[in-house]
Design a protein around this motif. Structure first.
Motif, short mmCIF file in Angstrom:
data_model
loop_
_atom_site.label_atom_id
_atom_site.label_comp_id
_atom_site.label_asym_id
_atom_site.label_seq_id
_atom_site.Cartn_x
_atom_site.Cartn_y
_atom_site.Cartn_z
N LEU A 137 0.88 -1.14 -0.05
CA LEU A 137 0.01 -0.15 -0.12
C LEU A 137 0.96 1.04 0.23
N ARG A 138 2.01 1.28 0.79
CA ARG A 138 2.78 2.48 0.83
C ARG A 138 3.49 2.83 -0.59
N ARG A 139 3.70 1.55 -1.07
CA ARG A 139 4.57 1.93 -2.78
C ARG A 139 3.26 2.51 -3.61
N LEU A 140 2.02 2.16 -3.37
CA LEU A 140 0.98 2.81 -4.43
C LEU A 140 0.96 4.20 -4.30
N VAL A 141 0.99 4.59 -2.89
CA VAL A 141 0.71 6.01 -2.60
C VAL A 141 1.92 7.05 -2.52
N SER A 142 3.28 6.25 -2.52
CA SER A 142 4.33 7.02 -2.40
C SER A 142 4.67 8.32 -3.38
N LYS A 143 4.10 7.76 -4.55
CA LYS A 143 4.63 8.59 -5.81
C LYS A 143 3.92 9.81 -5.57
N ALA A 144 2.81 10.16 -4.90
CA ALA A 144 2.04 11.40 -4.68
C ALA A 144 2.78 12.40 -3.76
N PHE A 145 3.76 11.74 -3.00
CA PHE A 145 4.24 12.51 -2.18
C PHE A 145 5.85 12.75 -2.36
N THR A 146 6.32 12.71 -3.42
CA THR A 146 7.76 12.68 -3.68
C THR A 146 7.87 14.31 -3.74
N ASP A 156 -14.54 9.00 -14.21
CA ASP A 156 -14.08 10.12 -14.67
C ASP A 156 -12.86 10.36 -13.85
N LEU A 157 -11.99 9.60 -14.41
CA LEU A 157 -10.55 9.79 -13.49
C LEU A 157 -9.77 10.99 -13.96
N GLY A 158 -9.03 11.34 -12.79
CA GLY A 158 -8.62 12.64 -13.11
C GLY A 158 -6.98 12.57 -12.63
N ASN A 159 -6.25 13.90 -12.54
CA ASN A 159 -4.75 14.21 -12.05
C ASN A 159 -4.93 13.95 -10.49
N ASP A 160 -5.25 13.16 -9.68
CA ASP A 160 -5.39 13.29 -8.30
C ASP A 160 -5.04 11.86 -7.79
N LEU A 161 -4.91 11.97 -6.30
CA LEU A 161 -4.37 10.68 -5.60
C LEU A 161 -5.61 9.70 -5.62
N ILE A 162 -6.54 9.94 -5.61
CA ILE A 162 -7.57 9.03 -5.60
C ILE A 162 -7.77 8.26 -7.03
#
Length: 424
Positions: free
Chosen positions: A113-122, A218-224
């Motif tokens: 799970l951490r790998r999935l979201v880590s790119k959002a907080f580089t 309706d996917l966007g450029n966001d973390l969800i």
């Protein structure tokens, strides 16, 4: 004739420990933590909730505990009966089925799970968000700049990270005030009755579940949207995990920054010499003191007083104490970061402190993912406040300020200030 006194009876009584977790302690816990570091560095105590836990207060022991894989984040390892386990997490998260998030799981699920979201907080992605954080900061100051007074917690420190993390997650702007209300309930009642907090958690969870459903079309450029894409590409992110992940990023991503800003401004008020140094540095267009200063504020009076819960899965020795299986362990970051064995003059605020490996964002595999965003928000908030409102001052005596009494977080209830009104 008196009988001889035994050697044992002549031994001095052990020193009386400080009272923990009352309102006086909440105002200034540091003398109590200094006593614990010296006399009982790994200390067994009964918490206000009735749960017994070990408090770890020395820096070296804290670093060991934060990285020790024998200490699990999963509350299922708590030795207490099932009814007591609900007292060791975020109120309402168990009933709202929000347990599968980064603060409650261990490898290998934590790694995935951490790998999935880590790119959002580089650092690079956070840097791209910097102009928006500056815009939000200025808008909030604009709203009270002409009044000459404000409550910096509720009008500034609180809404800034809420709006920022909502935008990163992809919460539509028309819905962000709902999040502000739910988060406000957590801030106001986090140390008191748990019912209101639990209701807010339930409402937030329901909304996030609906939002994930809507974004699938309706996917966007966001973390969800990124979490949904990762799930669809075979990374095995369940809907419950996606909802819990969005929840904890919001929950952990706002209150820590509220307190970083609030505690930081307060620390500058009570250390006017350091504040003057920082303002002079900002006026000269420099940023070095701002960057080291935010790290020092995190060490000196950080937003997270105790790290979140850990539970022993195997026997271990910590600071000379034997910890048994199922025991809860709470690492006291606020105590470790004032340990004189690690920091020179730890009770002194020194914004230029360079040797500052504080534990304000944790240590080990659970090191705070959102640290780059929190640093950006803290630096932007402090620099903008001190530049735009240079004569900012407390509107009440420091002794009138009240601190929230929660277990994990350390923050002010309000921070009333005054300043020369500014035309926008």
């Amino acid at each position: 004739m008196h009988e001889p006194t035994s050697a044992a009876s002549e031994e001095p009584a052990p020193p009386q420990g400080p009272t923990l977790f009352d309102w006086e302690f909440a105002t200034d816990p540091y003398p109590a933590y200094a006593w614990l570091r010296e006399h009982s560095p790994v200390h067994r105590t009964r918490l206000p909730s009735g749960v017994e836990a070990w408090l770890v207060t020395r820096y070296a022991d804290a670093r060991q505990a934060l990285a020790d894989q024998r200490l699990s984040k999963n509350p299922e390892h708590h030795a207490e009966p099932a009814h007591a386990k609900g007292k060791t997490g975020i109120p309402g998260e168990r009933k709202a089925e929000l347990m599968t998030h980064l603060l409650n799981i261990d490898p290998p699920d934590h790694t995935r799970l951490r790998r999935l979201v880590s790119k959002a907080f580089t650092p690079r992605r956070v840097a791209e968000f910097a102009p928006r954080v500056q815009e939000l900061t200025d808008q909030l100051i604009d709203a009270f700049a002409d009044r000459g007074e404000a409550d910096l917690i509720h009008e500034f420190a609180f809404p800034l990270p809420i709006y920022a993390i909502c935008e990163m997650l992809g919460v539509p702007r028309e819905d962000q005030d709902d999040f502000r209300d739910w988060a406000g309930m957590m801030i106001r009642h986090g140390g008191g009755p748990r019912g209101g907090v639990a209701r807010s958690v339930k409402q937030m969870r329901a909304y996030l579940g609906e939002l994930i459903h809507r974004k699938r079309d309706d996917l966007g450029n966001d973390l969800i949207s990124d979490l949904i894409r990762a799930s669809d590409h075979g990374d095995h992110l369940t809907e419950a995990e996606a909802t819990a992940m969005a929840f904890i990023l919001l929950f952990a991503g706002f209150e820590t920054t509220v307190n970083l800003i609030g505690n930081g401004v307060h620390a500058l008020f009570v250390n006017p010499g350091e504040r003057a140094r920082l303002q002079a540095s900002l006026a000269a267009g420099e940023r070095d003191l701002l960057e080291t200063g935010v790290e020092e504020l995190l060490r000196y009076d950080g937003p997270v007083e105790l790290a979140t819960w850990r539970f022993a899965t195997r026997p271990l020795v910590l600071g000379g104490q034997e910890i048994t299986v199922g025991d809860p362990v709470l690492v006291v970051l606020a105590a470790a970061d004032r340990d004189p064995a690690r920091f020179a003059e730890p009770d002194t605020l020194d914004l230029s402190r360079s040797d500052n490996q504080h534990l304000g964002y944790g240590h080990g595999i659970h090191y705070c993912l959102g640290a780059p965003l929190a640093r950006l928000e803290g630096q932007t908030a402090l620099a903008t406040l001190l530049t735009r409102l240079p004569d900012l001052e407390l509107a009440v005596p420091p002794t009138d300020l009240r601190w929230r009494g929660g277990l994990i977080m350390r923050g002010l209830r309000t921070l009333p200030v005054r300043f020369t009104p500014r035309n926008i």
